[in-house]
Design a protein around this motif. Structure first.
Motif, PDB file in Angstrom:
ATOM      1  N   ASP A  73      17.723  -8.491 119.420  1.00 37.29           N
ATOM      2  CA  ASP A  73      16.306  -8.284 119.738  1.00 37.29           C
ATOM      3  C   ASP A  73      15.394  -9.211 118.940  1.00 37.29           C
ATOM      4  O   ASP A  73      14.225  -9.368 119.248  1.00 37.29           O
ATOM      5  N   GLN A 128       9.638   1.596 123.954  1.00 37.76           N
ATOM      6  CA  GLN A 128       8.936   1.512 125.234  1.00 37.76           C
ATOM      7  C   GLN A 128       9.032   2.817 126.018  1.00 37.76           C
ATOM      8  O   GLN A 128       9.351   2.824 127.199  1.00 37.76           O
ATOM      9  N   PHE A 139      11.667   3.873 128.631  1.00 42.40           N
ATOM     10  CA  PHE A 139      12.526   2.739 128.991  1.00 42.40           C
ATOM     11  C   PHE A 139      13.852   2.802 128.245  1.00 42.40           C
ATOM     12  O   PHE A 139      14.909   2.636 128.835  1.00 42.40           O
ATOM     13  N   ARG A 140      13.799   3.025 126.951  1.00 35.35           N
ATOM     14  CA  ARG A 140      15.040   3.101 126.165  1.00 35.35           C
ATOM     15  C   ARG A 140      15.029   4.382 125.350  1.00 35.35           C
ATOM     16  O   ARG A 140      14.365   4.496 124.334  1.00 35.35           O
ATOM     17  N   ASP A 196      21.816  -7.067 138.471  1.00 33.53           N
ATOM     18  CA  ASP A 196      20.805  -6.089 138.046  1.00 33.53           C
ATOM     19  C   ASP A 196      19.657  -6.091 139.040  1.00 33.53           C
ATOM     20  O   ASP A 196      19.237  -7.156 139.508  1.00 33.53           O
ATOM     21  N   GLU A 204      15.975  -5.810 138.821  1.00 29.84           N
ATOM     22  CA  GLU A 204      15.014  -5.898 137.723  1.00 29.84           C
ATOM     23  C   GLU A 204      13.603  -5.613 138.222  1.00 29.84           C
ATOM     24  O   GLU A 204      13.268  -5.902 139.372  1.00 29.84           O
ATOM     25  N   TRP A 247      10.549  -8.978 132.672  1.00 30.13           N
ATOM     26  CA  TRP A 247      11.509  -8.538 133.692  1.00 30.13           C
ATOM     27  C   TRP A 247      12.649  -7.828 132.994  1.00 30.13           C
ATOM     28  O   TRP A 247      13.280  -8.398 132.097  1.00 30.13           O
ATOM     29  N   LYS A 248      12.913  -6.581 133.376  1.00 35.63           N
ATOM     30  CA  LYS A 248      13.960  -5.802 132.706  1.00 35.63           C
ATOM     31  C   LYS A 248      14.800  -5.065 133.733  1.00 35.63           C
ATOM     32  O   LYS A 248      14.320  -4.730 134.822  1.00 35.63           O
ATOM     33  N   GLU A 249      16.019  -4.710 133.303  1.00 34.80           N
ATOM     34  CA  GLU A 249      16.930  -3.989 134.204  1.00 34.80           C
ATOM     35  C   GLU A 249      16.386  -2.609 134.568  1.00 34.80           C
ATOM     36  O   GLU A 249      15.974  -1.845 133.708  1.00 34.80           O
ATOM     37  N   ARG A 301      13.927   5.755 133.646  1.00 31.93           N
ATOM     38  CA  ARG A 301      13.448   4.372 133.730  1.00 31.93           C
ATOM     39  C   ARG A 301      12.759   4.128 135.074  1.00 31.93           C
ATOM     40  O   ARG A 301      11.760   3.417 135.153  1.00 31.93           O
TER      41      ARG A 301
END
Ligand code: ATP
Length: 442
Positions: A105, A188, A191-192, A254, A256, A263-265, A312
């Protein structure tokens, strides 16, 4: 109405979620539990609607049966799946301020973003599974793990399901349920997280058909997100490079979404080959193969997996539907959720207390007949009541006013256009159902 938009931020969403009872920090009154959240009344409804939409979409693909596996799994399962050996993230600590990071990260050539000093520990591998012990024995056979994904319970029950359901290859087993990962740095918001929910489908097929089904699932899954009303320019498919592939997968794509933080999964679609069934056959000593009537040979089916987090996707939908615009000189927050997803489908208002009894009777009648989540609200000005519904995404509001006693009509107001029109009492139900049906067909 002006269509002026203000950029959505994570802070605005977190505040809205708390204010309106979508999501709360878990154990908040004790200082909160990092990476763990509780869902309030509206959040629970939105989650349920997401799960329903997902279930009907995967069942629309072909023969799919549902499954609900245990959260605890013995060590043997996670050894066979590769999670004991491979399910870790690289971790690094700042020796000065003790802050911990996921090593991928941050840039270790630079100093610690928290304290500005450059003094890192070596990178260590941190296994993300929550380990626990069953009963009082300390033997290794009593070690169990909270599942880090729902999929393994499907693989170890593959033969049970095949033997007890009227399905044959190709078919899918779908599951919605909790998963737990001891993320080094939960962040986030939804998100996680450390405790979250997944929606996974394992599609079992013959090896020579896997590529075909992999492509078909990619198409089905992207269409699912379009069908939820998510902006098409904000979702994309991104194939994994060879060196990115997880230990079990032959190919992976993925889905996204373009979050404000990049841009994230959102979902992973993986061609897993027959890795899982091979591993569990070998480790358990049980034959998990299927007999092929055509070739007269036994084989281990291949798997295409589609895996998306409920939470998510929840966050994605909030980001995508959140808007601020100016209505009659006032800023309003509006969640432009597809009506099928909206937690409350319609609200019913008497204009003043004098119309209370008449409107309450209509509201109760429609609620009893449709079984839908509806709200009755008599407090504050009509404008305030509209705003209250707009920010939780309620598609329609019906108002009983001074003329209603005479013309037997109410005013219906549309969330997105803010347009109003009069409709007869006896067409409220069909108007509402038609609006919901139209959204389901998107
Ligand atoms: P990431 O790279 O974001 O950590 P991943 O590749 O580890 O994700 P998968 O193992 O493919 O994720 O999990 C499938 C889906 O489960 C993800 O696409 C995401 O929607 C959801 N998911 C995974 N980890 C989390 C988490 N910690 N919190 C919330 N949802 C998660």
């Amino acid at each position: 109405m002006s269509s002026e938009q203000t950029a959505v931020t994570l802070d605005k969403l977190i505040a809205l979620c708390k204010r309106r009872g979508f999501v709360y920090q878990s154990a908040e009154i004790y200082g909160g539990l990092n990476g763990v959240y509780d869902f309030g009344p509206l959040g629970t409804l939105l989650k349920q609607n997401i799960k329903n939409a997902w279930t009907s979409s995967v069942r629309g693909f072909g023969d799919v049966v549902m499954f609900d596996g245990a959260l605890l799994g013995p060590q043997a399962v996670w050894e066979a799946s590769g999670h004991v050996q491979n399910f870790h993230d690289p971790m690094v600590d700042c020796l000065n301020c003790k802050k911990r990071y996921r090593a991928d990260d941050i840039d270790l050539n630079k100093s610690c973003p928290a304290c500005g000093v450059k003094k890192w520990t070596d990178i260590r591998q941190f296994n993300m599974m929550f380990k626990t012990q069953l009963g009082a024995s300390s033997e290794s056979t009593s070690i169990a793990y909270l599942r880090p994904e729902t999929a393994q319970s499907i693989f170890i029950n593959f033969k049970n399901v095949l033997a007890t359901s009227r399905v044959s290859i190709p078919f899918g087993i779908a599951q919605i349920g909790k998963a737990f990962r001891n993320e080094i740095t939960p962040k986030q918001f939804l998100f996680r997280m450390r405790e979250f929910e997944q929606m996974e489908i394992e599609w079992f097929c013959k090896g020579e058909t896997t590529s075909h089904f992999f492509d078909a699932w990619k198409e089905a899954r992207i269409n699912f997100f379009y069908g939820l009303g998510i902006s098409k320019n904000k979702v994309r498919l991104r194939p994994h490079a060879k060196d990115e592939l997880a230990h079990y997968s032959t190919a992976c794509v993925d889905v996204e979404y373009e979050f404000p933080f990049g841009w994230k999964e959102l979902e992973g679609i993986a061609h897993r080959g027959n890795f899982d069934l091979t591993q569990h056959s070998q480790h358990s000593g049980k034959d998990l193969s299927v007999f092929d009537d055509e070739t007269k040979q036994a084989y281990l089916p291949h798997v295409v997996e589609c895996s998306v987090g409920v939470d998510r996707l929840f966050l994605t939908l909030l980001f995508d539907s959140y808007a601020e615009d100016i209505v009659e000189g006032e800023t309003r927050v509006v969640l432009k959720l597809a009506p099928a997803l909206a937690p409350i489908k319609a609200a019913f208002f008497p204009l003043t207390k004098k119309q209370n009894d008449q409107m309450e009777a209509i509201f109760k009648n429609i609620r009893a007949k449709t079984g839908l989540e509806l709200q009755f609200d008599l407090s504050g000005s009509i404008g305030k009541r509209y705003r209250r519904q707009d920010e939780i995404g309620t598609p329609l509001c019906f108002t009983y006013d001074f003329d209603s006693d005479n013309d037997h009509c109410v005013t219906v107001r549309n969330r997105d256009t803010t347009e109003q029109k009069r409709i007869a009492f006896d067409s409220i139900e069909s108007y509402l159902l038609d609006t919901l049906k139209a959204s389901a067909a998107r």
